[in-house]
Design a protein around this motif. Sequence first.
Motif, PDB file in Angstrom:
ATOM      1  N   LEU A 142      52.760  40.547  44.397  1.00 21.50           N
ATOM      2  CA  LEU A 142      52.804  39.017  43.628  1.00 21.50           C
ATOM      3  C   LEU A 142      51.156  38.848  43.513  1.00 21.50           C
ATOM      4  N   GLY A 143      50.693  38.957  44.307  1.00 28.78           N
ATOM      5  CA  GLY A 143      48.884  38.233  44.591  1.00 28.78           C
ATOM      6  C   GLY A 143      48.344  39.874  43.659  1.00 28.78           C
ATOM      7  N   ILE A 144      48.448  40.777  43.408  1.00 30.52           N
ATOM      8  CA  ILE A 144      47.903  41.349  42.583  1.00 30.52           C
ATOM      9  C   ILE A 144      48.351  41.490  41.049  1.00 30.52           C
ATOM     10  N   GLY A 145      49.247  41.012  41.699  1.00 29.40           N
ATOM     11  CA  GLY A 145      49.873  41.555  39.914  1.00 29.40           C
ATOM     12  C   GLY A 145      49.900  39.844  38.977  1.00 29.40           C
ATOM     13  N   VAL A 146      49.714  38.696  39.734  1.00 31.24           N
ATOM     14  CA  VAL A 146      48.915  37.378  38.810  1.00 31.24           C
ATOM     15  C   VAL A 146      47.335  38.068  38.784  1.00 31.24           C
ATOM     16  N   MET A 147      46.824  38.993  39.590  1.00 26.54           N
ATOM     17  CA  MET A 147      45.247  38.964  39.702  1.00 26.54           C
ATOM     18  C   MET A 147      45.304  39.814  38.156  1.00 26.54           C
ATOM     19  N   PHE A 148      46.268  41.065  37.762  1.00 25.77           N
ATOM     20  CA  PHE A 148      46.329  41.003  36.894  1.00 25.77           C
ATOM     21  C   PHE A 148      46.233  40.632  35.273  1.00 25.77           C
ATOM     22  N   THR A 149      47.435  39.999  36.021  1.00 26.44           N
ATOM     23  CA  THR A 149      47.555  39.349  35.359  1.00 26.44           C
ATOM     24  C   THR A 149      47.592  38.035  34.238  1.00 26.44           C
ATOM     25  N   LEU A 150      46.039  37.758  34.987  1.00 24.16           N
ATOM     26  CA  LEU A 150      45.295  36.494  34.469  1.00 24.16           C
ATOM     27  C   LEU A 150      44.622  37.074  33.652  1.00 24.16           C
ATOM     28  N   THR A 151      43.695  38.030  34.158  1.00 23.65           N
ATOM     29  CA  THR A 151      42.875  38.951  34.383  1.00 23.65           C
ATOM     30  C   THR A 151      42.440  39.182  32.842  1.00 23.65           C
ATOM     31  N   ILE A 152      43.705  39.669  32.654  1.00 26.50           N
ATOM     32  CA  ILE A 152      43.606  40.159  30.838  1.00 26.50           C
ATOM     33  C   ILE A 152      43.775  38.504  30.481  1.00 26.50           C
ATOM     34  N   PHE A 153      44.336  37.440  30.585  1.00 23.44           N
ATOM     35  CA  PHE A 153      44.142  36.007  30.010  1.00 23.44           C
ATOM     36  C   PHE A 153      42.171  36.157  29.484  1.00 23.44           C
TER      37      PHE A 153
ATOM     38  N   ALA B  84      36.885  36.715  39.840  1.00 18.43           N
ATOM     39  CA  ALA B  84      35.960  37.103  40.184  1.00 18.43           C
ATOM     40  C   ALA B  84      35.940  38.359  39.085  1.00 18.43           C
ATOM     41  N   PHE B  85      37.428  39.529  39.178  1.00 21.44           N
ATOM     42  CA  PHE B  85      37.542  40.896  38.262  1.00 21.44           C
ATOM     43  C   PHE B  85      37.268  40.492  37.106  1.00 21.44           C
ATOM     44  N   SER B  86      37.567  39.260  36.424  1.00 18.21           N
ATOM     45  CA  SER B  86      37.441  39.384  34.926  1.00 18.21           C
ATOM     46  C   SER B  86      35.456  38.811  34.340  1.00 18.21           C
ATOM     47  N   SER B  87      35.447  38.245  35.902  1.00 21.87           N
ATOM     48  CA  SER B  87      33.972  38.020  35.048  1.00 21.87           C
ATOM     49  C   SER B  87      33.143  39.405  35.383  1.00 21.87           C
ATOM     50  N   THR B  88      33.189  40.489  36.368  1.00 20.66           N
ATOM     51  CA  THR B  88      33.466  41.713  36.814  1.00 20.66           C
ATOM     52  C   THR B  88      33.392  42.641  35.014  1.00 20.66           C
ATOM     53  N   LEU B  89      34.294  42.257  34.568  1.00 23.82           N
ATOM     54  CA  LEU B  89      34.826  43.302  33.940  1.00 23.82           C
ATOM     55  C   LEU B  89      34.171  43.392  32.417  1.00 23.82           C
TER      56      LEU B  89
ATOM     57  N   ARG C  57      30.344  37.023  27.570  1.00 28.93           N
ATOM     58  CA  ARG C  57      29.550  36.339  28.766  1.00 28.93           C
ATOM     59  C   ARG C  57      31.021  35.947  29.648  1.00 28.93           C
ATOM     60  N   PHE C  58      30.106  35.548  31.127  1.00 30.20           N
ATOM     61  CA  PHE C  58      31.622  34.712  32.286  1.00 30.20           C
ATOM     62  C   PHE C  58      31.714  33.464  31.692  1.00 30.20           C
ATOM     63  N   GLN C  59      32.379  32.984  32.206  1.00 32.99           N
ATOM     64  CA  GLN C  59      32.585  31.144  32.216  1.00 32.99           C
ATOM     65  C   GLN C  59      33.855  30.985  32.992  1.00 32.99           C
ATOM     66  N   PHE C  60      33.376  30.218  34.043  1.00 25.33           N
ATOM     67  CA  PHE C  60      35.020  29.835  34.829  1.00 25.33           C
ATOM     68  C   PHE C  60      35.615  28.279  34.671  1.00 25.33           C
ATOM     69  N   GLU C  61      37.436  29.409  33.842  1.00 21.43           N
ATOM     70  CA  GLU C  61      38.168  28.329  33.361  1.00 21.43           C
ATOM     71  C   GLU C  61      38.978  27.876  34.599  1.00 21.43           C
ATOM     72  N   LEU C  62      39.163  26.476  34.944  1.00 25.78           N
ATOM     73  CA  LEU C  62      39.310  26.131  35.987  1.00 25.78           C
ATOM     74  C   LEU C  62      41.353  26.045  35.688  1.00 25.78           C
ATOM     75  N   VAL C  63      41.061  25.271  33.926  1.00 21.14           N
ATOM     76  CA  VAL C  63      42.314  24.784  33.431  1.00 21.14           C
ATOM     77  C   VAL C  63      43.043  26.864  33.671  1.00 21.14           C
ATOM     78  N   PRO C  64      43.313  27.751  33.194  1.00 22.24           N
ATOM     79  CA  PRO C  64      43.900  28.467  33.549  1.00 22.24           C
ATOM     80  C   PRO C  64      44.541  29.238  34.730  1.00 22.24           C
ATOM     81  N   ASN C  65      43.478  29.025  35.783  1.00 15.57           N
ATOM     82  CA  ASN C  65      43.696  29.665  37.223  1.00 15.57           C
ATOM     83  C   ASN C  65      44.782  27.972  37.930  1.00 15.57           C
ATOM     84  N   LEU C  66      44.286  26.467  37.410  1.00 12.08           N
ATOM     85  CA  LEU C  66      45.705  25.999  37.535  1.00 12.08           C
ATOM     86  C   LEU C  66      46.434  26.297  37.450  1.00 12.08           C
ATOM     87  N   VAL C  67      47.238  26.162  35.605  1.00  9.87           N
ATOM     88  CA  VAL C  67      47.889  27.209  35.023  1.00  9.87           C
ATOM     89  C   VAL C  67      49.265  27.816  36.185  1.00  9.87           C
TER      90      VAL C  67
END
Lengths: 858, 233
Positions: free
Chosen positions: A496-507, A803-808, A816-826
């Motif tokens: 589930l964690g890996i799935g969420v990581m990849f899905t949120l990375t796309i977003f 972390a992954f999306s910032s790298t990509l 540029r990468f910017q930390f997004e709190l709301v998408p993380n909470l959602v």
Amino acid sequence: MTFASPAWRMAWREARASAPKFAFVIFGVAAGVGALTGVRGFSAAFHEALRREARTLMAADLTIRQFSPPTPAQDAEAAKWTARGARLTLITETISMLGADDAAPPVLVSVKAVDPSAYPFYGRVRLEPGAALASALTASTMAVSDDLLLRLNLSTGSTVKLGNAEFTVCGVVRFEPDRMTGSLNIGPRIMITRDGLDRSGLMIFGSRASHRLLFKLPQPGAPQRIDVQQMRDSLKKAFPEAMIVDYRETHPLITRALDRSTTFLSLVSMIALIVGALGVATAIHAHIQQRLDTIAILKCLGARSAQVIRIYTLQTLLVGVAGGLAGVMVGAAVQRLFPVLLARYFQFESIPWNPSFALEGMAAGTLVALLFTLPPLLAIRDVKPALIFRREMAEVKPKLAARLRKQLPAFAAAAVILAGLGGVASWLAESFRMGAWFVGGLAVALLLLASVAWLLLRGLRLFVRLSPFRLPVALRHGLANIYRPGNHAPSVLVSLGIGVMFTLTIFLVQKSLLKEVMGAAPKGMPNVFMINITPRDHDAVREFLDSRSDYLAPPRLNPLVPVRLLSVDGKSPDEILQPPPGQPPGQRRRRGGCVRQVTWLEDRPEDIQVRKGAWWRKDDTAALVSVSEGTAGRLKIEPGMTLRWNSTGRDFDVRVAAIHRVQSVRPGADEEFLFNRAALAGLPAQYFGAVRLAPAKVAGFQRDSYRRFPTVTVINAADVMNIVQEVVDQTALVIRFVSAFAILAGAIILASTVAGTRLRRTRESAVLKTLGARRARLIAIFSVEFAILGATAGLMGGALATAFSSTLLTRFLDARFQFELVPNLVTILLTTALAVTAGWLASIRILGQRPLEVLRDE
Amino acid sequence: MPSQPVLSLQSVTKSIDTGTHRVDILRGIDLEIHPGEFVAVMGASGSGKSTLLGLLAGLDSPTTGSIQLDGDEISRLGEDALSELRGRKIGFVFQSYQLIPTLTAEENVLLPAELAGETGEQAATRARMLLTTVGLQDRLDHYPVQLSGGEQQRVALARAFMRKPPLLLADESTGNLDSINGRQILDLLVALNSQEGATLVLVTHDRDLAALATRIITLRDGLVVSDERKTPE
């Protein structure tokens, strides 16, 4: 159906009997492969569409521009490529005076001589009245821009004189695809044939003209193929002084849109595939868990581990291929669906179904499914036949060394999986570096998630044991469910964690990327430019601009100051630009010390990004300049250095405040050096205006401008800017669309991952019901379990995705990468909701089952 | 008894870890079983009967001690060697039948032969012959869920004899059946056993069934407390 090999036979019989259960596995592979083939097919078509636009902007696949006619050696080099299937046409551009009759003074015009039977290779010259260029333009006719008609009071059919020859005006040029890539855009445009040019006698030895060789490469599917880079390299040797451009770099916006969308789309397809494979791995894992008795019986009856593994591997293969086939069909549907859904916004030519994408998708899908099912398949070795007698009891715990030795095959399997995935990722992304980062990210994520799962299990056990107050029954059971022996919480959490990581990375990636892409072509980007505005006309033009209200963005009137760079921290540009030994000076030298028309800016426009240093304040009194990244690199300029300039005989020094990147193209002033007001104060300036108008309003604007300011030239770039804007909008739309598709597919697969665990809860529910638990209590117990798993997976997945999306973004997408709190909470909330809902839905049948049905089967 | 034992156990112990503490299931068993014997192993629940049967079959390894099958030491053999040995030398009948639910009756019976690579018509004929012997000639294509408990156990019997094993192990093979069906199964087991000439080890709670055996071994708390041989009448 019969099979010669017993393993095949067993695999087939098992799969046949488990068909409904395998439907999900097939779905998982199909979703992954479908996304992969669909997105790849679509992205190929999208790229083709973008490239078509790019080619349209230069009317060719490759152009060579130089200020002298091609030499015999250069002609021979060009002929070499036409012999290999390329088409060639020559364009000559020059400046001359054009007169109508003796009453009106002649006008400076920009002449473009083309061969209308070949030019343009891409796009279309739109004439008014609407005849085709090839039929309207002859050796004695001329197509002109509408401002010329205004200036000389002409109309279609009038006779004009250019050089020694007379021409009849055959129409007005409404759109010229390569208008922005040509040179010498001074004065109204006239277009004549090459024979017409000869007739005019303008081209004599030493005439200043720009010559463009336009090449069209053989189309895909033609018998001959030309590698554009190879052609370019070869031409560069024959045309060392010329500027060679190919369709990959016509317009910085299109080039970046292409680069980014390629990377992003391959990223999305890879992620879709991995999330799909994750679903498959979970399903196969659950399947094998259900088959533990069968495996034990097989071993009792004499089957070796290898034989059993072969049976289940073949089964996975069968299911993988079935899923792959279904996926290819889904992909074909997706590929067709995308253009239909996007038809309102832009035109795709029909996307041909590409069998190689289908095969690639099948191969990648089956390979990834097999790789991901390696751990559950290898676990078959550990199934003891004695399981039939004694369930869920560990042996005496062996020593650590022995345990590690036993885990060696698992470590080897992990290495094989990562290497295999790296291979697939590199192949799909066509970049080894990206494959390596992808796998590295996955490995780190797996390790972290496994560690968190370990900590969670132990933490919960301690919490329940040491809790000072008595926890409610549902909470206690729900918590205990997570850490009890035999529970698969760690594997669910990791999947589930890996799935969420990849899905949120796309977003996250798409969100940042969209910001950049949209910023590159701001809605207010000017599309009509006024040049040659003298200081005398400045105020009147300002007033003229202010008097109108039909702009789509506020008009700008900027100064243009001719300057020449003398030195960088005391070193002349020529010194810095010393060409490497063996390379002729030519262009490099010209770029260093030439006269530039520069401007000043007070506020930083949003399409200019500061890469180093800082932009100035409005009220800064120091003379400051910002230098474009490329120029700074070439001239070795850093913030803090001093540049010495000369303008109309006056030398002045300016300090470098920043290094910038221009995201869009704004004709008018030089964008390599942007000054503040203080730097250019007191220097003689001309002005240029930039406005954004609806294309339909441009002609009226041009007319009004000419009437009031006959010496001011108005360049209509509305059509060209429209293309650029469309490309940017389309890229953004596609990025949004594909992301939404991938995220949806990811959510469905993740829900199924949770649902796949229901079987192990069947017996527990039966026992609890037998002991008097009501459904509501069972639901409460499951909810606690899934809520904790979902929230933890959401939290971890979110952190990993950040972390992954910032790298990509920073390493591969040049964004540029910017930390997004709301998408993380959602994400945490959504994953929890998803896990609980999927858990409930999957448990409906269990809750309805009579306990005896289950217990009797035990 | 002059013949070489089929099975020989010396000082066999077996312990397991329940997670919180260690349980000694077998605490030192010495035993010899000779060809053609029909041995009943009895004992209360938890006495170690099934564990002993599992060790005899090479389904599990002893914690200490040695087990020899046909003179070969099996207690330290690897999983694959044990599997191969079981396929060749041992037939099983379990209390809960342990048929593979996804295979038909005929496919279940054929399975041991197929795993050993015997896939010809000869194997299929023998499978059908065995199913006919147990009275299921018209149930060949039925899946386990379509068969009654007694019928499932008959399929398991036919499967146990498929490769003519010299040793047959039965774990409470009638425990899930009513007395009539249970008796029928046992009669079939004994008949097939004498027809095929195998050594039979039967684990049971049932004194009446045990009475049919030629030797009764009783376990208590992981130890052999009695070993009675019936003198031929």
